[in-house]
Design a protein around this motif. Structure first.
Motif, PDB file in Angstrom:
ATOM      1  N   TRP A   1      -3.716  15.260  -6.761  1.00 22.74           N
ATOM      2  CA  TRP A   1      -4.635  15.956  -5.871  1.00 22.74           C
ATOM      3  C   TRP A   1      -4.670  17.435  -6.229  1.00 22.74           C
ATOM      4  CZ3 TRP A   1      -0.554  12.956  -4.387  1.00 22.74           C
ATOM      5  CH2 TRP A   1      -0.816  11.800  -3.652  1.00 22.74           C
TER       6      TRP A   1
ATOM      7  N   THR B   1      -2.151  15.505   5.209  1.00 24.20           N
ATOM      8  CA  THR B   1      -2.413  14.674   6.388  1.00 24.20           C
ATOM      9  C   THR B   1      -1.564  15.180   7.538  1.00 24.20           C
ATOM     10  OG1 THR B   1      -0.766  13.094   5.612  1.00 24.20           O
ATOM     11  CG2 THR B   1      -3.062  12.613   5.087  1.00 24.20           C
TER      12      THR B   1
ATOM     13  N   ASP C   1       2.307   4.964   0.601  1.00 21.20           N
ATOM     14  CA  ASP C   1       2.232   5.967   1.650  1.00 21.20           C
ATOM     15  C   ASP C   1       2.013   7.310   0.954  1.00 21.20           C
ATOM     16  OD1 ASP C   1       2.378   7.363   4.018  1.00 21.20           O
ATOM     17  OD2 ASP C   1       4.566   7.280   4.144  1.00 21.20           O
ATOM     18  N   TRP C   2       0.742   7.636   0.712  1.00 21.26           N
ATOM     19  CA  TRP C   2       0.418   8.832  -0.066  1.00 21.26           C
ATOM     20  C   TRP C   2       0.693  10.097   0.729  1.00 21.26           C
ATOM     21  CZ3 TRP C   2       0.463   7.613  -4.771  1.00 21.26           C
ATOM     22  CH2 TRP C   2      -0.191   6.482  -5.278  1.00 21.26           C
TER      23      TRP C   2
ATOM     24  N   GLN D   1       0.840  -1.199   0.000  1.00 26.44           N
ATOM     25  CA  GLN D   1       0.000   0.000   0.000  1.00 26.44           C
ATOM     26  C   GLN D   1       0.881   1.256   0.000  1.00 26.44           C
ATOM     27  OE1 GLN D   1      -2.810   0.686  -0.813  1.00 26.44           O
ATOM     28  NE2 GLN D   1      -4.089   1.696   0.679  1.00 26.44           N
TER      29      GLN D   1
ATOM     30  N   PHE E   1      -1.015  12.854   0.481  1.00 24.75           N
ATOM     31  CA  PHE E   1      -2.281  13.501   0.801  1.00 24.75           C
ATOM     32  C   PHE E   1      -3.376  12.439   0.809  1.00 24.75           C
ATOM     33  CE2 PHE E   1       0.370  16.610  -1.359  1.00 24.75           C
ATOM     34  CZ  PHE E   1       0.291  17.705  -0.506  1.00 24.75           C
ATOM     35  N   PRO E   2      -4.494  12.725   1.476  1.00 26.46           N
ATOM     36  CA  PRO E   2      -5.600  11.765   1.487  1.00 26.46           C
ATOM     37  C   PRO E   2      -6.360  11.762   0.163  1.00 26.46           C
ATOM     38  CG  PRO E   2      -6.197  13.735   2.714  1.00 26.46           C
ATOM     39  CD  PRO E   2      -4.751  13.894   2.313  1.00 26.46           C
ATOM     40  N   GLN E   3      -7.123  10.723  -0.056  1.00 24.19           N
ATOM     41  CA  GLN E   3      -8.051  10.597  -1.177  1.00 24.19           C
ATOM     42  C   GLN E   3      -7.404  10.853  -2.543  1.00 24.19           C
ATOM     43  OE1 GLN E   3     -10.759  13.549   0.325  1.00 24.19           O
ATOM     44  NE2 GLN E   3     -11.983  12.029   1.395  1.00 24.19           N
TER      45      GLN E   3
ATOM     46  N   CYS F   1      -4.628  20.677  -4.180  1.00 22.73           N
ATOM     47  CA  CYS F   1      -4.204  20.892  -2.793  1.00 22.73           C
ATOM     48  C   CYS F   1      -4.417  22.293  -2.268  1.00 22.73           C
ATOM     49  CB  CYS F   1      -2.728  20.525  -2.642  1.00 22.73           C
ATOM     50  SG  CYS F   1      -2.453  18.774  -2.880  1.00 22.73           S
TER      51      CYS F   1
ATOM     52  N   VAL G   1      -7.899  18.956  -1.203  1.00 20.86           N
ATOM     53  CA  VAL G   1      -7.578  18.208   0.013  1.00 20.86           C
ATOM     54  C   VAL G   1      -6.536  18.949   0.838  1.00 20.86           C
ATOM     55  CG1 VAL G   1      -8.123  15.987  -1.033  1.00 20.86           C
ATOM     56  CG2 VAL G   1      -5.767  16.816  -1.091  1.00 20.86           C
TER      57      VAL G   1
END
Length: 148
Positions: free
Chosen positions: A86, A147, A4-5, A2, A7-9, A88, A144
């Motif tokens: 994203w 995080t 590690d982004w 997975q 930013f979210p979404q 931002c 967004v």
């Protein structure tokens, strides 16, 4: 693994460099990453409800005022990659910021980060103009925050 982004979404697109994308140093040519960022930027915009035809109809566009790319690690032909984008930041009037993160799926390593500073222009004149309501309605809800 997975990713590690940053930013979210994330809005994501799976990619893999082809043999034609590889340069004389045996890795993906930097220009290919720029093309991929443009491709995902348009795809994300279309998903949010604004396609090129809408830009032309409204005589407005989000144009790149500044672009920067950090090439962190090389990629090779056939590497499974996941590109994310994203929106931002925005002032809700003229400017927006789009970010990019490219991750190699095999080890989760971030191989590229990018950023565009965008400005709304009137297509017919090329001059900066306020974002129309359709842009605000589509883009602003998608912005967004980083995080924690």
């Amino acid at each position: 693994m997975q990713p590690d982004w940053d930013f979210p979404q994330p809005y994501t697109m799976a990619l893999a460099p082809s043999a034609a994308d590889i340069d004389g140093l045996d890795h993906t040519n930097n220009a290919v990453y720029v093309q991929w960022c443009e491709k995902i930027g348009w795809a994300h915009s279309e998903t949010l409800g604004l396609a090129l035809a809408d830009y032309r109809r409204l005589d407005r566009a989000m144009a790149i005022r500044r672009a920067e790319y950090d090439y962190i690690l090389p990629t090779a032909a056939g590497d499974a990659l996941l590109l994310a984008t994203w929106l931002c930041a925005t002032d809700g009037k003229l400017a927006m910021e789009r970010r990019f993160q490219l991750v190699r799926e095999s080890d989760g390593a971030t191989v590229l980060r990018g950023r565009w500073d965008l400005i709304c222009i009137e297509i017919s004149s090329g001059r900066a103009r306020r974002m129309p309501a359709a842009f605000c309605d589509a883009y602003l809800p998608a912005v967004v925050a980083p995080t924690a």
